[in-house]
Every structure is written in structure tokens, then in C-alpha cells.
Design an enzyme around this catalytic site. Sequence first.
Site, PDB file in Angstrom:
ATOM      1  N   CYS A 250      -0.334   2.873  -7.055  1.00 10.92           N
ATOM      2  CA  CYS A 250       0.413   3.617  -6.041  1.00 10.92           C
ATOM      3  C   CYS A 250       1.383   4.612  -6.655  1.00 10.92           C
ATOM      4  O   CYS A 250       2.072   5.341  -5.945  1.00 10.92           O
ATOM      5  CB  CYS A 250       1.157   2.666  -5.117  1.00 10.92           C
ATOM      6  SG  CYS A 250       0.038   1.677  -4.113  1.00 10.92           S
TER       7      CYS A 250
ATOM      8  N   CYS B 280       6.359  -4.566   6.259  1.00 10.78           N
ATOM      9  CA  CYS B 280       5.300  -3.866   5.537  1.00 10.78           C
ATOM     10  C   CYS B 280       5.285  -2.391   5.922  1.00 10.78           C
ATOM     11  O   CYS B 280       5.491  -2.039   7.073  1.00 10.78           O
ATOM     12  CB  CYS B 280       3.938  -4.472   5.874  1.00 10.78           C
ATOM     13  SG  CYS B 280       3.873  -6.260   5.673  1.00 10.78           S
TER      14      CYS B 280
ATOM     15  N   LYS C 179       7.979   3.067   4.370  1.00  6.56           N
ATOM     16  CA  LYS C 179       7.970   2.267   5.593  1.00  6.56           C
ATOM     17  C   LYS C 179       7.606   3.114   6.808  1.00  6.56           C
ATOM     18  O   LYS C 179       6.743   2.717   7.599  1.00  6.56           O
ATOM     19  CB  LYS C 179       9.340   1.609   5.802  1.00  6.56           C
ATOM     20  CG  LYS C 179       9.480   0.833   7.096  1.00  6.56           C
ATOM     21  CD  LYS C 179       8.729  -0.488   7.008  1.00  6.56           C
ATOM     22  CE  LYS C 179       8.622  -1.186   8.352  1.00  6.56           C
ATOM     23  NZ  LYS C 179       7.571  -0.620   9.218  1.00  6.56           N
TER      24      LYS C 179
ATOM     25  N   HIS D 138       2.660   5.878   3.789  1.00  2.00           N
ATOM     26  CA  HIS D 138       2.272   5.635   2.400  1.00  2.00           C
ATOM     27  C   HIS D 138       0.818   6.024   2.144  1.00  2.00           C
ATOM     28  O   HIS D 138      -0.042   5.171   1.998  1.00  2.00           O
ATOM     29  CB  HIS D 138       2.521   4.161   2.048  1.00  2.00           C
ATOM     30  CG  HIS D 138       2.261   3.827   0.612  1.00  2.00           C
ATOM     31  ND1 HIS D 138       2.370   4.747  -0.418  1.00  2.00           N
ATOM     32  CD2 HIS D 138       1.890   2.658   0.020  1.00  2.00           C
ATOM     33  CE1 HIS D 138       2.069   4.152  -1.561  1.00  2.00           C
ATOM     34  NE2 HIS D 138       1.770   2.887  -1.331  1.00  2.00           N
TER      35      HIS D 138
END
Lengths: 401, 495
Positions: free
Chosen positions: A88, A213, A340, A344
Site C-alpha cells: 500500500c 476500517c 478512512k 484508499h
Amino acid sequence: MATGIKDKVAILGMGCSNFGERWNDNAEDLMVEAFVEAIGDAGIEKSQIDAAWLGTGIEEQHVGKSAVPLSMALRLPYIPVTRVENYCASGSESFRGAVYAVASGACDIALAMGVEKLKDTGYGGLPQRNRGSVNDMFWANASAPGSFAQLATAYTSKFGVSAKDLKRAMAHVSIKSHDNGSKNPKAHLRNKITEDKVMNAPMIADPLGLFDCCGVSDGAACAIVTTPEIAKSMGKKDLVTIKAMQLSGSNGTEAQHNSWDGSYFATTRHAAARAYKEAGIDNPRKQVSLFDVHDCFSITELVTMEDLYISDEGRAVNDIMDGFFDADGEIPCQIDGGLKCFGHPIGASGLRMIYEMYLQMNGRAGERQRSEEPTIGMAHNLGGFPHQNICSLTIVGKEGV
Amino acid sequence: MDTGILAYGGYIPQSRLQRSEIAKAHTWFAPGLRGLAKGERAMANWDEDTVTMSVEAARDCMTGLDRDDIAAVYMASTTFPFQDRQNAGIVADVLALKSGIMTLDVGSSQRAGTSGLSIALQTSAAANNTTLLVTSDKRRTKAASPLEMTTGDGAAALLLGQGNVIAKHLGSHTEAVDFVDHYRDENNNYDYGWEERWIRDEGYLKIAPAAINALLEKTGVKAEDISTFCFPVAMARVAGMLAKNLGIPGDAVADNLQANCGEIGAAHAVVMLVHALEHAKPGDKILVAGFGQGCDALLFEATDALASYPARRGITGHLARRREETNYNRFLAFNGLINMERGIRAETDKNTGLTTLYRNKHMAQRFVGGLCTACDTPQFPKSNICVNPDCGEVGTQEDHPFADKISHLNSYTADKLTYSPDPPSYYGMIQFDGGGRLMNDICDIAPDFELQVGMSMRMMFRVKDYDNNRGFRRYFWKATPTDEALASQKTNKGE
């Protein structure tokens, strides 16, 4: 003796696509969206770009291998192109390639692009995929939330924080990011949430619930960098320059040696110490004015604030509950909504963080603009699992700070 | 020198499906099942097959014993995971036995367990060596069949040979009769069976007496001197009728474990024998028979060595390691009896490169890691460069087995996102006493069980992944709470 990257490279222009469920766009469309904004911002011609880097994490889901999809999408004029991948942290990796190319003198102007098209899997969450033929024989059947959730169990056990108190602090992390995201027109998630909603949300991987998440998004972000001299020669003022770029990769100590307790990121601590040194920062809690950290999960942000030496060990819960990292707090963290809520799209995330720093330092962040313009910002981009990962840190700031 | 049983072990999976739940689902269609709806049956977890259960029984059997003494491994079953890849060979490899041994699968009949036992005793006596017999079954049964009610899953293991035996082999006899009470051909997954009354009257009550009487005559032992009569039949009262007809005392008839386990197919005679040995005293004469296209009958006499036989879980211990399962749907799902929507996440390709497997076999199947000879740091997996940050020596690691080590939990989670046949997926960082750690899958966690940082764990051999595209499965080791950890939680909960 290495002299570091400080003030050798400046941001000439940046762009970022809207993040979200971009059902009707391919990765190529997202790259073009970010590129058009970035090159317009830079005020250059495409022919002035000497080299380009593409960062993607899960290329098999969208563009496929190599950087050719980048040069084809942007119609780049047969220049050097390179695809980079580091979990990531791939977006930061593309930025590192471009920045180092300029700093070395090999290029006058370089481009970094990060993109991810994740919403083509048919289900929510990150794609479930193989981890390598040997790893698949013995790695646990782990997802990202399940791996990061274990930070919480190890953290509560180490510091004697109750699971409830930790969960409330984690909830505050998410509530704050939703508040911030609601002011960001490019953000994936723009709804505000309450503590009750977070605490009562369905469990994903104990103790991480749905609102612990981050979003899984489509998006792209782009940076064009050059030397401060060239930028000024083009008439650019109030430059944002790169103060430090540091990266640290796990070597197996956390995963295989009994010296790591599972409650923190060893890589972040190593990279942070080097980054502050490179940037000439000796008191980050006083000197850094903006953070965008890799809040893939609320607990990640919480422990990261300790690993970046902002909160004392075991004290992040207090800083978070005191509002230290809120948009109007001492040092805002995720003022753009973070992973958040901004979203992402893996390869784009590292560049998106720098994009926000750049906007804030130029007073161009719109409704979410910090009243006192930040002068030093740190972007923290993480890839992998707490027990084996890549941590990539970028410190940017106003020239001369 | 006496030939006989040197050691025994057993394994019963933790879950016990309540037969009342099976009956509840089916009585609208098959009301006759209500008559069988008492007690519970052992139910293998989704990641257990006859190889993994055999390994656990073998590990139990070999508690405290030197595996280098084993000269042969026989595996008996009618439900081998592999039709062409020797299953006994997998067991031998997992147990890290030397390669210079005989391995053999025995199958195709419900008396495979006793036939394997008989052959193992003969070869051990003839070659004066030691044989490990493992036997396990996990019979596939159709929904709403009587077999679904009466069958259980599990395994047993016996170490056979000469020397300080705990039970001396007095003799064996086999009657081979092609009496087809049920069958399963190469194209079918499920048995086709005939009327029970015929099987009882013409099968059990005629063929078994022929074998047993011949055995008694051969050994000169009187029927009334039999202390324990192990006859694996689920049908009520058959073993008692048989004993009565043969003159075996009524109180010698062994518990067929129908109430708390179910009949474990070809393994059940040996499971009952192990269970009998757990309760026997020196001098006891134990008669064990296996029925299937004829009948094997074997006679053992417990020796004084049995009195000082070291404790192990065995069948009794594993029966006590029990979790009540009241969800019949879980059984259907685990056994492929229901077409479940498993989601797109379940589509991940689980291909195993056979070259990759062979090259990494000691890591994946034996759970062998490395021990750095320069700094004494155990580590998993074994690697070329020592992981100890203060060492880093190259090429210093020796093979170091982790399978029998105890570890403690550093961190854990219950993951509801990742695909698991039995969500949530439990895993965590386990840290081995003395060094070495691994982010590892955790198995056999009941929904009401609470994992804790610091909890002690032991390793179990399990299926890691099923590759349904290619019909392959790969194995690895998973952590499960130790008996002490399980017991302490029961105490804390006031159970």
C-alpha cells in the site's frame, strides 16, 4: 556522506481524482483525471516531463504489469517510465522515484502517478488473493483487518488499557476523519458518524468494527516535481519542497524473532527517526504542523502517532481523546479525511497525502483549510501487515522552513 | 519373545453433533430416524480428514517413544483423501519418520482396520520389527440416512512389535465371505446398503461366530474367559446377542461408543480396542473383531506392562475434549451435502506447485524450522540467514522441529472478512517457548471460547487449503489451546 533530500526538490504541480466507487471509469480514466489537474497546476507542457513513475499495488485487478499503461494513458512521448510496487506504500514509492531522479540531476522534471481501480472485484473490501507460492503454504488465512486488529490485542495487553477505552479512542479517530471527510468534495465517504454508531457497528475482525476500517476506493493522484531553481524560474512562488523521504522494510524480526511485542510498527520507528534527522526536526510534536498517516484501520493511526514520536508510548489514547489530532487541534491528522474517508485506492494513497499537504500549505484546501497554514507536514504511508511491512515517510514543507 | 501392542493412541474430533438435531431436520421425511435420535456423533472439523486424524492418533500413540524404531506404517481406512498418493506415506512423512520404512494403505472394507492390524502383527513377528498402524474413517453419508446418525469420525493408532508389550497377541483368524451388506463402487461417493435384519441374521450372527469360534479354538481360550469383547456394530443389542450365542459373558461386551461418538467406519474396531486397553487390567483377555465381507477376529491379553503405561489423551481423553454442536447445517456444509453460497472470496485459486511442495515439504508437512548453531535461536521457517538481529550468520541453521512445542499467544483476532469454511477465521502470533514464532491459523475454537494474550497453545496437523479445481489439498499445522488453557477457561466460567 549522504546529505539527504532536504530542499533539493520542489513540487511543481499536483492533481488528484475524485476517490470513490468509480463504477464507470477505468484506471486509465482516473490517471488522466489526476494528470490533467497536475499538469495544469504545474503550467508545463507534457514534452517537458523527463521521466515518469507509476505506483500500483494490485495491478492484476486493473492495469496489468509495467508502466506502459501509464505512458499509453497519458500519451507520454517515449520517455523513461517505471512501475513500482511496495504494498500500500506504492504511491509513495512512485513519488520517491521522481524526487530522487530530480535530486540526482538526471531529470529536470519528473512525474509520479499512483492509481488503483479496486471496485471491480464483485465484493466489498480488498481483493482476496494469493500471497506467493511458498507463503501460501504456511501463512495464516489473514485479511488486512484481521492482521491489524491484532495491534489492539497486543496494545491492550502491553499497556493495561481496557479494551473499551481503546475502542472509544479508536472510535474518536474514525469520527474525526468522517468530520473532516465531510468537508472534502473529492472524498469517498462524506457522512458524519457518531460514537454510538461506531461502537455498535458489525464486527469485521475482532475488535475492529466496520467503522474502524477505511474505504476501499478507486482513484488516482499525481505529482510533478522539479528543482526549486527551475520552479522559481517558471515564476512559482511559495514553494513546497521535500524535506525528507525515508523508507523502512521489515526484515523478519517482527514476524520470526521473539523481540517484537506486536503493539507497534518497528519500521515506522526506524523510518521516523531517520526522516526527522534528514529534515532537521528535533522536536516533531512542536515542529510538525500537519499529519496524514496511513489510517487503514483506526488502531493503525492510534499506534502510529506513538511510532512517529508524537504521543508518548501508551499515551496516544489520551492525545486522541483530548482532540490533539482533530482538525482544530494542536496538530491535525487526516484533515482531508484520510484513508478512512478520502478513500484508499492503494497506489494513489501516498500521493494523495502529499496532495493534501501541498493544498494546505498553499491555502487551497477550501472548506477544510487549516486557519493557520501548516508549514511542515508528514505523510506516513504503510504497506503490508504489522508483522511484516513497508513504512514510507515523506516530509514536505514550505521552502526555507 | 511376545508380539503384541507396544503403545496405543486415539483421536476423536472435538465437535459432537447432537443426533436430535439431525432428526429434527429429517423426521418430516424419514420419521424412522427418531429411533436413532439419542446421544451425539463425533464430527470432523472442515480441515480434518483421515490423514490429519491419523496423524493426531499416531502422535498420541508415540507419546514419549522414539519414532526411529518404526519400520513400517500401515494406514487403514475406507475414506482416504487420496486415491493415488499413498496416504500412509503422508502420515509417515508428517511424523518425520526415516524414509527406509515400509508404508502401505489398507482399504476397501469395513474390516480394513482389523485386517491391517492382523497383517501388521504377522509382519512384525516375522521381521522382528515395529509397525505403526493408523486407522481412521470419515464416512460420507447421505442426508437423512441411518448411517448419518450412527457414524462418527475419528482415528486410532497402535504401535505393534515385540518386547515389552502392554497386550500380548494370542492369535488371529479371518473368515473371508463376499457377503455384500453394502457397497460403494468407484463412481460413487455414498454407500448403497441392504436390509438391516438380513445383515444381522445372516451376517453378524453367522459370519462373526465362525471367525470367533475358530480363533478361540486356535488359541485355546474359552469364551467365558474373555474379559472384553470389542465388536463394532452400531445396531443395538447385536454385540450382546453375539456374545450370548458364543458364551462370552454379557458384562464383557464393550461399549460401542454409539452414545458419545458414533461408529468410526473401518477404524472402529481398533478405536474400541484402544478404549478397552485404557480400562483394562493386566491379565484381561480382549477379543476384537472387524466385520466386512467376512470377519477378522483377534485376541489379546493385557500384560503387567499395561499397569505402568504412561498417560495420554487416547480415546477417553479425546472424548472428554468435547464441544456440543447443535447446528446440523454446519455438518452439511463441512461434508459437501449442501450447495452453499460461499461468496466470491472463496474463489481464490489454491494451487500448490508440486515442486514447491516437495522442496518445502519439511517446513509445510513436518513443521520443521531452523536452529542457528551460532546463537541458538530457533526460528521458523528455516532460512539461510539467522533472524536474530544480533547474529545474522549465514548458513548456520540446523533442522529444528516445532510440531511438539508449546507456544503462547502474543496477539490474535477473529476475522469475519477473510473466507473461511467456518467463519470467523481465528489466527494470531504464536510464540514458542524457547524461541521461534509465527502468525498462524488457530483451530477448534468454539464461538463462546475466549482467546487471551499469553494463552498456551499446542500444534495440530490440519488441512490448510482445498484446491477444488484440481482435487488437491495441502496440509499445515495450526495452533489450538492446550488442555490446561481449555480447563482454566472452564474453571473461570464456573463450569
